[in-house]
Write a protein that holds these residues in place. Sequence first.
Motif, PDB file in Angstrom:
ATOM      1  N   GLU A  12      -4.828   5.643   6.344  1.00  0.00           N
ATOM      2  CA  GLU A  12      -5.433   6.328   5.712  1.00  0.00           C
ATOM      3  C   GLU A  12      -5.224   7.881   6.174  1.00  0.00           C
ATOM      4  OE1 GLU A  12      -7.325   3.663   6.818  1.00  0.00           O
ATOM      5  OE2 GLU A  12      -7.083   2.587   4.374  1.00  0.00           O
ATOM      6  N   GLN A  13      -4.198   7.606   7.259  1.00  0.00           N
ATOM      7  CA  GLN A  13      -4.466   9.474   7.473  1.00  0.00           C
ATOM      8  C   GLN A  13      -3.334   9.789   6.268  1.00  0.00           C
ATOM      9  OE1 GLN A  13      -2.615   7.860  11.218  1.00  0.00           O
ATOM     10  NE2 GLN A  13      -1.337   9.257  11.042  1.00  0.00           N
ATOM     11  N   THR A  14      -2.654  10.701   6.844  1.00  0.00           N
ATOM     12  CA  THR A  14      -1.624  11.809   6.949  1.00  0.00           C
ATOM     13  C   THR A  14      -0.816  11.912   7.568  1.00  0.00           C
ATOM     14  OG1 THR A  14      -3.068  13.048   4.981  1.00  0.00           O
ATOM     15  CG2 THR A  14      -0.804  13.780   5.904  1.00  0.00           C
TER      16      THR A  14
ATOM     17  N   LYS B  34       0.933  -1.176   0.359  1.00  0.00           N
ATOM     18  CA  LYS B  34       0.057  -0.194   0.084  1.00  0.00           C
ATOM     19  C   LYS B  34       1.260   1.111   0.350  1.00  0.00           C
ATOM     20  CE  LYS B  34      -4.272  -2.238   2.477  1.00  0.00           C
ATOM     21  NZ  LYS B  34      -4.984  -1.788   3.442  1.00  0.00           N
TER      22      LYS B  34
ATOM     23  N   GLU C 153       2.608  10.928  -1.369  1.00  0.00           N
ATOM     24  CA  GLU C 153       1.931   8.998  -0.977  1.00  0.00           C
ATOM     25  C   GLU C 153       3.765   8.531  -1.360  1.00  0.00           C
ATOM     26  OE1 GLU C 153      -0.440   7.751  -3.313  1.00  0.00           O
ATOM     27  OE2 GLU C 153      -2.365   8.648  -2.892  1.00  0.00           O
TER      28      GLU C 153
ATOM     29  N   ASN D 119      -3.558   4.619  11.121  1.00  0.00           N
ATOM     30  CA  ASN D 119      -4.013   4.077  10.349  1.00  0.00           C
ATOM     31  C   ASN D 119      -3.694   4.046   8.746  1.00  0.00           C
ATOM     32  OD1 ASN D 119      -5.811   5.893   9.027  1.00  0.00           O
ATOM     33  ND2 ASN D 119      -6.452   6.117  11.245  1.00  0.00           N
TER      34      ASN D 119
ATOM     35  N   VAL E 217       0.756   5.250   1.421  1.00  0.00           N
ATOM     36  CA  VAL E 217       0.657   6.226   2.152  1.00  0.00           C
ATOM     37  C   VAL E 217       0.723   7.898   2.159  1.00  0.00           C
ATOM     38  CG1 VAL E 217       0.681   4.378   4.835  1.00  0.00           C
ATOM     39  CG2 VAL E 217       2.402   5.879   3.580  1.00  0.00           C
TER      40      VAL E 217
END
Length: 308
Positions: free
Chosen positions: A105-107, A17, A41, A103, A19
């Motif tokens: 999904e966070q920045t 993934k 990212e 998590n 992030v």
Amino acid sequence: FLFTSNRHNPMDESKEKNVTVRFSTRIADSDHHLATQESIEVPASCKRRELSTIVKHINFGAEENAPEGVVYDFLVKPAGPGTEQFLRTSIANFIHQNAAHHNFEQTFEIEFVFAQPPPESPSGLPHPDWISSVDIARREVTLTGCFDGVARLWTAQDQQCLAEAHGHRNVITSARFLPAWMTRQFSTDSSMTDDDGDTTSPQNSSFWFVTGSKDRTSRVWRFDAAAGPAPTAAATAPSSSATSPTATGSVGCVAQLNGHTDSVQCVAGPSTAGTAQTASLVASGSWDGSIKIFSLNSLNDAPSTEPP
């Protein structure tokens, strides 16, 4: 601004993934100010090395353009309540280890700082057996206790052996310096006038320390910088003073502290001057389940001290 990785680990799909991260820094050097502070990212598999490469690309256009020897550490700021943490694994593993606060999904707000190299010892202090105890005086002296039954004094600067203390009949388990203000009350030596209360330097003529051993005894020792005869205070064990081939001073046993029925595991002297009653006390703890407290006031009366 997407960085990709060719690494593939089929055992951990989460590492594939990406992030979102936003870098920041408080480094004063303008060369390390970020050319962009936008979110980017990066692969979740990134560790410190890969993040360093990314930051160098942002700041210098390419890693090879960065100043030689620059290595970064990365401090991950909490998404909510919590404390900052240095990144010591991949971002993916960091998320799994801190799932309550982070998590995918966070920045991620990540601050980069200069990495500090690990401390290096210029050389070691050679011993013939396991070292069980180490104590350091602020004035350049190191005391070690060894499984060969010998305590040794070393200079911190050039790591030379000042002297060896022989006399225990078994392993030394604990060794501690006694403070100068404590030992001065049992000595008329005018050189023991260390103003800051430390255990004195190897250049001063004498200082004291205490050792505990599996031979069920503790011993109080005096070091004299000028190698010569042992102190006049008697000692009960044979070979109570000796020097190593490189020694620059001599050690003599001032007192043997008896009373335990099993191995002495730890010894200690007072850390503060306290009262007249407590300033002369030395304590020992043993595998026999007891702690014994000895008064050094009896040194002038007998060579072997029983607990009060």
